[in-house]
Write an enzyme that holds these catalytic residues in place. Structure first.
Site, mmCIF file in Angstrom:
data_model
loop_
_atom_site.group_PDB
_atom_site.id
_atom_site.type_symbol
_atom_site.label_atom_id
_atom_site.label_comp_id
_atom_site.label_asym_id
_atom_site.label_seq_id
_atom_site.Cartn_x
_atom_site.Cartn_y
_atom_site.Cartn_z
ATOM 1 N N CYS A 274 16.218 14.888 -4.329
ATOM 2 C CA CYS A 274 17.590 15.156 -4.801
ATOM 3 C C CYS A 274 18.652 14.393 -4.007
ATOM 4 C CB CYS A 274 17.886 16.651 -4.741
ATOM 5 S SG CYS A 274 16.665 17.623 -5.594
ATOM 6 N N HIS B 140 24.346 20.527 -2.405
ATOM 7 C CA HIS B 140 23.250 20.352 -3.362
ATOM 8 C C HIS B 140 22.925 21.750 -3.914
ATOM 9 C CE1 HIS B 140 19.574 19.645 -5.339
ATOM 10 N NE2 HIS B 140 18.827 20.239 -4.426
ATOM 11 N N ASP C 47 12.877 41.584 -13.458
ATOM 12 C CA ASP C 47 14.205 42.191 -13.574
ATOM 13 C C ASP C 47 15.250 41.060 -13.699
ATOM 14 O OD1 ASP C 47 16.624 43.427 -13.255
ATOM 15 O OD2 ASP C 47 16.121 44.436 -11.369
ATOM 16 N N GLU D 245 14.268 11.511 -9.606
ATOM 17 C CA GLU D 245 12.908 11.825 -9.177
ATOM 18 C C GLU D 245 12.071 12.198 -10.402
ATOM 19 O OE1 GLU D 245 12.437 15.589 -6.929
ATOM 20 O OE2 GLU D 245 14.618 15.696 -6.969
ATOM 21 N N SER E 283 10.919 25.577 1.513
ATOM 22 C CA SER E 283 11.945 24.621 1.057
ATOM 23 C C SER E 283 13.354 25.172 1.299
ATOM 24 C CB SER E 283 11.742 24.257 -0.420
ATOM 25 O OG SER E 283 12.116 25.315 -1.276
HETATM 26 N N1 CAA Z 1 18.010 42.242 -8.181
HETATM 27 C C1 CAA Z 1 18.802 41.471 -7.418
HETATM 28 N N2 CAA Z 1 18.307 40.523 -6.558
HETATM 29 C C2 CAA Z 1 16.954 40.380 -6.504
HETATM 30 C C3 CAA Z 1 16.089 41.165 -7.273
HETATM 31 C C4 CAA Z 1 16.655 42.132 -8.139
HETATM 32 N N3 CAA Z 1 15.901 42.906 -8.909
HETATM 33 N N4 CAA Z 1 14.819 40.786 -6.992
HETATM 34 C C5 CAA Z 1 14.899 39.803 -6.074
HETATM 35 N N5 CAA Z 1 16.188 39.548 -5.784
HETATM 36 C C6 CAA Z 1 16.730 38.551 -4.858
HETATM 37 C C7 CAA Z 1 15.976 38.469 -3.556
HETATM 38 O O1 CAA Z 1 16.416 39.444 -2.628
HETATM 39 C C8 CAA Z 1 16.320 37.061 -3.134
HETATM 40 O O2 CAA Z 1 17.629 37.018 -2.600
HETATM 41 P P1 CAA Z 1 17.856 36.476 -1.105
HETATM 42 O O3 CAA Z 1 17.230 35.105 -1.071
HETATM 43 O O4 CAA Z 1 19.324 36.463 -0.969
HETATM 44 O O5 CAA Z 1 17.122 37.436 -0.225
HETATM 45 C C9 CAA Z 1 16.393 36.287 -4.444
HETATM 46 O O6 CAA Z 1 16.537 37.280 -5.471
HETATM 47 C C10 CAA Z 1 15.132 35.463 -4.746
HETATM 48 O O7 CAA Z 1 14.055 36.340 -4.557
HETATM 49 P P2 CAA Z 1 12.668 35.825 -3.955
HETATM 50 O O8 CAA Z 1 12.894 35.010 -2.726
HETATM 51 O O9 CAA Z 1 11.743 36.979 -3.880
HETATM 52 O O10 CAA Z 1 12.251 34.850 -5.144
HETATM 53 P P3 CAA Z 1 10.962 33.985 -5.327
HETATM 54 O O11 CAA Z 1 9.889 34.325 -4.384
HETATM 55 O O12 CAA Z 1 10.672 34.029 -6.784
HETATM 56 O O13 CAA Z 1 11.423 32.494 -4.927
HETATM 57 C C11 CAA Z 1 12.563 30.427 -4.961
HETATM 58 C C12 CAA Z 1 12.692 31.957 -5.118
HETATM 59 C C13 CAA Z 1 11.811 30.102 -3.682
HETATM 60 C C14 CAA Z 1 13.928 29.805 -4.881
HETATM 61 C C15 CAA Z 1 11.804 29.869 -6.190
HETATM 62 O O14 CAA Z 1 12.620 30.027 -7.311
HETATM 63 C C16 CAA Z 1 11.440 28.416 -6.046
HETATM 64 O O15 CAA Z 1 10.375 28.078 -5.551
HETATM 65 N N6 CAA Z 1 12.329 27.506 -6.496
HETATM 66 C C17 CAA Z 1 12.101 26.071 -6.459
HETATM 67 C C18 CAA Z 1 12.316 25.500 -5.068
HETATM 68 C C19 CAA Z 1 13.775 25.459 -4.665
HETATM 69 O O16 CAA Z 1 14.675 25.492 -5.480
HETATM 70 N N7 CAA Z 1 14.014 25.348 -3.365
HETATM 71 C C20 CAA Z 1 15.366 25.233 -2.838
HETATM 72 C C21 CAA Z 1 15.425 24.372 -1.616
HETATM 73 S S1 CAA Z 1 14.615 22.812 -1.924
HETATM 74 C C22 CAA Z 1 15.800 21.860 -2.729
HETATM 75 O O17 CAA Z 1 16.951 22.156 -2.669
HETATM 76 C C23 CAA Z 1 15.345 20.672 -3.508
HETATM 77 C C24 CAA Z 1 15.333 20.986 -4.952
HETATM 78 O O18 CAA Z 1 16.318 20.777 -5.652
HETATM 79 C C25 CAA Z 1 14.126 21.589 -5.514
#
Ligand code: CAA
Length: 385
Positions: free
Chosen positions: A111, A233, A29, A79, A201
């Site tokens: 980062c 960040h 979605d 990185e 993370s």
């Molecule tokens: N409509 C609206 N919102 C929706 C939705 C929909 N249909 N479906 C899901 N969402 C929302 C969820 O509720 C969630 O919101 P909240 O966090 O506010 O609850 C959000 O969308 C993300 O949903 P999920 O957590 O289910 O998503 P995911 O399991 O796919 O994982 C993530 C998200 C962990 C960030 C993933 O994208 C990821 O692994 N990213 C890379 C790691 C990262 O960026 N980590 C951040 C901290 S580490 C860091 O900062 C260093 C760096 O630069 C990497």
């Protein structure tokens, strides 16, 4: 002595993918990416671009001939290094024709690298007050097709000229930092993509923020009202928003909160269109806030830097009189002039591998533009000057 940012520049690839197109292609979605992560587009590099080409272009945006003669240190945080031995800063030193009597180094801690680079710059200027230091944050965030973090990819570079009596902002001496040895996000040498414990993370980002923020306030005897705006960040904008909400006191007056939120929105404006640029993303947030916001001279900005692994730091800067004069007003045109890719094109271009023959040669077949990768010859990267 006042030391800080004299000028700040940015460069990004001129191709992008609309995040909604990615969502549709992956059967997700689109609201999950646009509302759940607050992301709208991501920048996509081609094989003729790397952290050197992006970094050189970001620096070229701000440097005059005189600056290049005066710079005696280049510190590049990344990185996504291109060589295990030679620093990307040395390539950039060559491309920009910087004064030969300069130090050029690359530093790494996910980062967080460019924040450490800023500190190195300040210390260098403390011992050599007439020095100009070029700090570059350059990264390409690539998680892989269909990976959990695919929607948060991006690419870009921020360059900052650091010197005494800066015209943009003064770096205050209030840094508070923290290290926690953890494996939330890491990329071993044999892997082209990072290994990510996504949920962990995000928790660690917030946990480090909470600990560092409390200590920062205590060490510096400060309160939130001492700052007009915050930059975080930005691995994706929603993460920064969660961080911001963590430090906003529930008891805060609604009007006051609205001001902070308004500035926060300005700080994520560019990242929404670029994606994660790892160590540059905090400073892309700063650039976005300054170019699109209405802060005034004397305002203090508080910054939260986070590098997985993990190291965090909170520090602040104070805006200088007439700071807007050293900023661009037309950057939005750069975003509007990018080429929009479809998902098939993105998959081909962003993940295309350079094929190197047995002699270590590769023809890049690029467009020959200034500061692009031209060829690899006997394993040596050669750039268009
Ligand atoms: N409509 C609206 N919102 C929706 C939705 C929909 N249909 N479906 C899901 N969402 C929302 C969820 O509720 C969630 O919101 P909240 O966090 O506010 O609850 C959000 O969308 C993300 O949903 P999920 O957590 O289910 O998503 P995911 O399991 O796919 O994982 C993530 C998200 C962990 C960030 C993933 O994208 C990821 O692994 N990213 C890379 C790691 C990262 O960026 N980590 C951040 C901290 S580490 C860091 O900062 C260093 C760096 O630069 C990497």
């Amino acid at each position: 002595m006042n030391i800080g940012i004299d000028k700040i520049g940015f460069s990004m690839p001129n191709r992008y993918l609309d995040i909604k197109d990615l969502a549709v292609a992956r059967g997700i979605d689109p609201d999950k990416f646009t509302k759940g992560l607050l992301q709208s587009e991501m920048c996509v590099t081609s094989k003729e671009e790397d952290i050197v080409t992006l970094g050189a272009r970001a620096a070229e945006e701000i440097l005059t001939k005189e600056d290049k003669e005066k710079i005696d240190m280049i510190v590049l945080g990344t990185e996504t290094g291109i060589d295990q031995s030679k620093a990307a800063a040395v390539f950039i030193h060559g491309l920009l024709k910087i004064n030969p009597y300069a130090r050029s180094v690359e530093i790494k801690e996910a980062c967080y690298g460019a924040t450490a680079a800023l500190e190195f710059a300040r210390n260098h200027i403390l011992s050599k007050p007439n020095s100009y230091v070029l700090v570059i944050a350059s990264d390409i965030a690539k998680y892989g097709i269909g990976a959990g973090g695919e929607s948060t990819q991006g690419a870009g570079s921020v360059a900052m000229l650091i010197k005494k009596d800066p015209r943009l902002s003064i770096l205050n001496i209030d840094n508070t930092y923290l290290t926690q040895d953890a494996m939330d996000f890491f990329r071993p040498n044999y892997s082209p993509y990072p290994f990510v414990e996504g949920k962990f993370s995000t928790e660690l980002y917030l946990n480090c923020l909470e600990l560092t923020w409390k200590r920062f306030l205590k060490e510096n005897n400060k309160k939130i009202q001492d700052f007009s705006a915050f930059c975080f960040h930005i691995p994706y904008p929603k993460m920064a928003l969660k961080g911001f909400k963590k430090i906003l006191p529930e008891t805060m007056d609604e009007k006051e909160k609205e001001n902070y939120i308004n500035n926060f929105e300005k700080s994520i404006f560019y990242s929404k269109k670029v994606g994660n640029i790892y160590t540059g993303s905090l400073f892309l947030g700063l650039l976005s806030l300054l170019e699109n916001g209405n802060l005034k001279a004397g305002d203090n900005i508080c910054l939260y830097s986070y590098g997985s692994g993990a190291v965090s730091e909170i520090f602040s800067m104070t805006l200088v009189e007439n700071y807007k004069k050293v900023l661009r007003k037309d950057r939005i045109n750069d975003f509007n002039n990018r080429t929009r890719l479809n998902v098939k094109e993105y998959e081909k271009i962003f993940f295309e591998k350079i094929k190197i023959d047995n002699e270590g040669n590769a023809n890049i077949e690029g467009n020959g533009e200034k500061f692009t990768l031209k060829e690899i010859s006997s394993h040596k990267r050669i750039y268009n000057q």
